[in-house]
Design a protein around this motif. Structure first.
Motif, PDB file in Angstrom:
ATOM      1  N   TYR A   1       0.962  -1.165   0.264  1.00  0.00           N
ATOM      2  CA  TYR A   1      -0.124   0.018   0.023  1.00  0.00           C
ATOM      3  C   TYR A   1       0.938   1.228  -0.054  1.00  0.00           C
ATOM      4  CZ  TYR A   1      -3.538  -3.444   1.589  1.00  0.00           C
ATOM      5  OH  TYR A   1      -4.472  -4.477   1.784  1.00  0.00           O
TER       6      TYR A   1
ATOM      7  N   ASP B   1      -4.922   3.889  -1.484  1.00  0.00           N
ATOM      8  CA  ASP B   1      -5.205   2.353  -1.124  1.00  0.00           C
ATOM      9  C   ASP B   1      -4.900   1.757   0.178  1.00  0.00           C
ATOM     10  OD1 ASP B   1      -2.342   2.534  -0.745  1.00  0.00           O
ATOM     11  OD2 ASP B   1      -1.711   1.579  -2.660  1.00  0.00           O
TER      12      ASP B   1
ATOM     13  N   ALA C   1     -17.096   2.772   2.572  1.00  0.00           N
ATOM     14  CA  ALA C   1     -16.597   1.878   1.819  1.00  0.00           C
ATOM     15  C   ALA C   1     -17.352   0.648   1.385  1.00  0.00           C
ATOM     16  CB  ALA C   1     -15.002   1.271   2.310  1.00  0.00           C
TER      17      ALA C   1
ATOM     18  N   ARG D   1      -8.860  -3.255  -1.918  1.00  0.00           N
ATOM     19  CA  ARG D   1      -8.763  -2.015  -2.540  1.00  0.00           C
ATOM     20  C   ARG D   1      -8.371  -1.025  -1.499  1.00  0.00           C
ATOM     21  NH1 ARG D   1      -8.694   2.399  -3.597  1.00  0.00           N
ATOM     22  NH2 ARG D   1      -9.449   3.484  -5.006  1.00  0.00           N
ATOM     23  N   LEU D   2      -8.686  -0.979  -0.385  1.00  0.00           N
ATOM     24  CA  LEU D   2      -8.459   0.030   0.654  1.00  0.00           C
ATOM     25  C   LEU D   2      -8.218  -0.511   2.092  1.00  0.00           C
ATOM     26  CD1 LEU D   2      -8.361   2.943   1.368  1.00  0.00           C
ATOM     27  CD2 LEU D   2     -10.733   3.018   1.854  1.00  0.00           C
TER      28      LEU D   2
END
Length: 328
Positions: free
Chosen positions: A175, A238, A255, A265-266
């Motif tokens: 990330y 991210d 989210a 994704r995050l």
């Protein structure tokens, strides 16, 4: 109206002995204490607490200065500090400043007037030197904020190191476009966290994006709003280190509603290890700050200072613990 002199005469002891019984002085025999207490009960004698405090030069009251009691972290901190003060025989008065400097200075003035035996400072809008100037020789202990500790005692979490560690953790997992949230970036605590965030990037030789530094984000609602903005504007973030578990919970909620996969994704990391971190879906990774240990230590420290233990200002730093769950 029965006076202390009457209690002494009826008990067959001196006034000073009655005073020692009232103040629970150790150098009074059990029999004498029993006799005096019996006379006091028979005549419904209630000691004048203000007079006792004046003689002892103590109010038995400790002030706690916080920015906002509705903030989950500060309400939890006040809970533990108040409980520890009560166990030590002290009442607490909570002052909310709402980050207003004039409100903060008013409490320092009250401390100078000896309205409190000590002040516990959990957050401040002023520099350490200014606080010391306003409080003089009175007992003030900072907890939570990462002051240098040149003028008064400080109990705090190693915000810089723990933030650097969790940032490094995210970077090492790939990330590389990380966001950082703070509720008041001007505070020493938030500055320490930001420094750790930046240092982790520098050590990995990765440039952090200044556009991904978000200030005045402190509630669940703030987290939701920020999350909606991030996903609407398609910002290439991210991973994000939230300033609290409540902000992180808001981000997770946003989210999930936007079908953003966490942590694929995050990645999201909270702060404080509040029980809310256990009920989000996915469960939240967070940082444990050992708030109970800090509260207990600082209250014991204040009591020791009131009992005449003198030393130069100390700074006790607690190491935060990263708790890895399913959001990172």
């Amino acid at each position: 109206m029965v006076t202390i002199y009457d209690i002494a005469r009826l008990s067959g002891v001196s006034k000073s002995t009655v005073s020692r019984v009232i103040s629970n002085h150790p150098y009074v025999s059990t029999e004498t204490k029993r006799k005096v207490m019996k006379v006091m009960q028979e005549h419904n004698y209630v000691p004048n607490s203000l007079a006792i405090q004046f003689r002892q030069k103590q109010t038995k009251c400790i002030a706690i200065l916080i920015p906002d009691l509705s903030h989950p972290y500060f309400s939890q901190l006040v809970k533990y500090i108040s409980a520890d003060c009560y166990k030590s025989g002290f009442k607490t008065v909570v002052h909310q400043t709402f980050l207003d400097k004039s409100r903060e200075r008013e409490v320092y003035t009250q401390l100078q007037k000896n309205e409190y035996d000590a002040l516990i400072l959990t957050s401040s809008t002023l520099q350490e030197e200014e606080i010391a100037e306003f409080t003089g020789n009175n007992i003030i202990v900072a907890c939570n904020e990462d002051f240098r500790g040149d003028y008064f005692d400080v109990f705090c979490l190693n915000e810089e190191e723990v933030t650097m560690n969790v940032t490094s953790y995210l970077l090492s997992k790939g990330y590389t476009k990380l966001g950082f949230c703070s509720d008041n970036i001007s505070s020493p605590l938030q500055q320490a966290r930001l420094k750790g965030f930046i240092l982790a990037h520098e050590k990995k030789e990765i440039i952090h994006n200044k556009n991904f530094l978000f200030n005045e984000i402190s509630t669940i609602e703030d987290g939701i709003i920020l999350g909606n903005r991030l996903f609407k504007e398609n910002l290439e973030i991210d991973g994000i280190i939230a300033g609290s578990d409540f902000v992180a919970a808001g981000l997770i909620s946003s989210a999930v509603r936007k079908n953003i996969q966490i942590p694929q994704r995050l990645a999201i990391i909270g702060f404080d290890n509040h029980p809310i971190s256990l009920v989000t879906n996915p469960q939240m990774s967070t940082i444990c700050n050992h708030i109970q240990d800090m509260s207990n230590d600082l209250v014991n420290h204040i009591v020791n200072k009131m009992n005449g233990v003198k030393h130069h200002p100390i700074k006790k730093v607690y190491n935060g613990e990263f708790i890895e769950r399913n959001s990172s």
